[in-house]
Design a protein around this motif. Structure first.
Motif, mmCIF file in Angstrom:
data_model
loop_
_atom_site.group_PDB
_atom_site.id
_atom_site.type_symbol
_atom_site.label_atom_id
_atom_site.label_comp_id
_atom_site.label_asym_id
_atom_site.label_seq_id
_atom_site.Cartn_x
_atom_site.Cartn_y
_atom_site.Cartn_z
ATOM 1 N N ASN A 120 49.584 56.466 53.787
ATOM 2 C CA ASN A 120 49.789 57.689 52.981
ATOM 3 C C ASN A 120 51.084 57.611 52.180
ATOM 4 O O ASN A 120 51.142 58.022 51.014
ATOM 5 C CB ASN A 120 49.804 58.909 53.899
ATOM 6 C CG ASN A 120 48.446 59.190 54.502
ATOM 7 O OD1 ASN A 120 47.412 58.863 53.919
ATOM 8 N ND2 ASN A 120 48.427 59.813 55.689
ATOM 9 N N ASN A 124 51.331 57.756 48.125
ATOM 10 C CA ASN A 124 52.213 58.723 47.458
ATOM 11 C C ASN A 124 53.189 58.016 46.523
ATOM 12 O O ASN A 124 53.475 58.484 45.419
ATOM 13 C CB ASN A 124 52.970 59.544 48.494
ATOM 14 C CG ASN A 124 52.062 60.496 49.253
ATOM 15 O OD1 ASN A 124 51.018 60.917 48.750
ATOM 16 N ND2 ASN A 124 52.451 60.843 50.483
ATOM 17 N N SER A 127 51.273 57.025 43.467
ATOM 18 C CA SER A 127 51.027 58.178 42.590
ATOM 19 C C SER A 127 52.283 58.556 41.814
ATOM 20 O O SER A 127 52.230 58.867 40.617
ATOM 21 C CB SER A 127 50.542 59.363 43.427
ATOM 22 O OG SER A 127 49.335 59.052 44.088
ATOM 23 N N SER A 128 53.414 58.528 42.513
ATOM 24 C CA SER A 128 54.677 58.812 41.827
ATOM 25 C C SER A 128 54.952 57.770 40.754
ATOM 26 O O SER A 128 55.474 58.074 39.673
ATOM 27 C CB SER A 128 55.834 58.841 42.839
ATOM 28 O OG SER A 128 55.647 59.862 43.793
#
Length: 231
Positions: A120, A124, A127-128
């Motif tokens: 996860n 993340n 995605s950032s």
């Protein structure tokens, strides 16, 4: 030695009505100027040399632009065509940059192991990375837009789109290239207008429709002292 008779002490014929040695009445005191001859003390300009304005500067054509030989004011159709060409070119460049940036971030997401405990966190971070890539591409695109519009108009007088449709930006009072200062003012006003959800920028580009001077100057042209003409 005698200088004349007692009635003519200076040796000149004396006329009581004329005086000594002066022209008779009815005759001009100086030679009359013949037609076509220059006045006394003022040299005549050589034949074939154009007349000059004050202090040696060429006499300016009155009413530029619109005087004899002046370029035509650019039509709104051509101006729209120039913007469209520039917009398509920028759209292609922007798309390529975004695809490159996003593709790199997606490759980073593929490297995340679903079975790993930090999966996860890895997603993340990926995605950032995508968001950062998109933001970076926007900033790079804005910088390219600044340099493109500003430098091309300031130094050349036209963008690639304007060149394609035969337009150029000139100073409204002289017809010369705008220069870097005027080109920056002309560029920054639509950009500031775009901050209001793009409505201000649209109004700036449509403002030539409301210009009653006959030059079809937009608000950005009036602020910069420029106008758009066509060859």
């Amino acid at each position: 030695m005698s200088f004349g008779s007692p009635n003519q002490p200076y040796g000149q014929p004396h006329d009581p009505q004329q005086g000594y040695g002066y022209p008779q009445q009815g005759q001009p005191a100086y030679p009359q100027q013949q037609p076509g001859q220059p006045g006394y003390g003022y040299p005549q300009a050589p034949q074939g040399v154009p007349q000059q304005g004050g202090y040696g500067y060429p006499q300016q054509q009155p009413g530029y632009p619109g005087g004899p030989g002046a370029p035509r004011v650019a039509s709104m159709g051509r101006r729209f065509g120039a913007r469209l060409i520039d917009g398509v070119a920028f759209g292609i460049i922007y798309t390529v940059l975004v695809v490159i940036g996003v593709a790199g971030s997606f490759n980073a997401a593929k490297d995340c192991d679903p079975s790993a405990a930090d999966y996860n966190t890895c997603i993340n971070d990926a995605s950032s990375g995508i968001m950062n890539s998109v933001f970076s591409m926007i900033m790079i695109f804005a910088l390219i837009g600044l340099l493109y519009e500003w430098l091309m108009v300031g130094l050349v007088g036209a963008t690639l789109g304007k060149m394609a449709v035969g337009l150029r930006v000139v100073k409204a009072d002289t017809g010369q290239k705008p220069g870097m200062g005027s080109a920056f003012i002309r560029w920054i006003i639509p950009i500031v207008g775009s901050l209001a959800c793009g409505i201000g920028q649209l109004l700036v580009y449509l403002s030539p429709f409301w210009d009653k001077s006959g030059r079809q100057q937009g608000w950005h042209d009036k602020a910069a002292g420029t106008m758009v003409v066509q060859h």
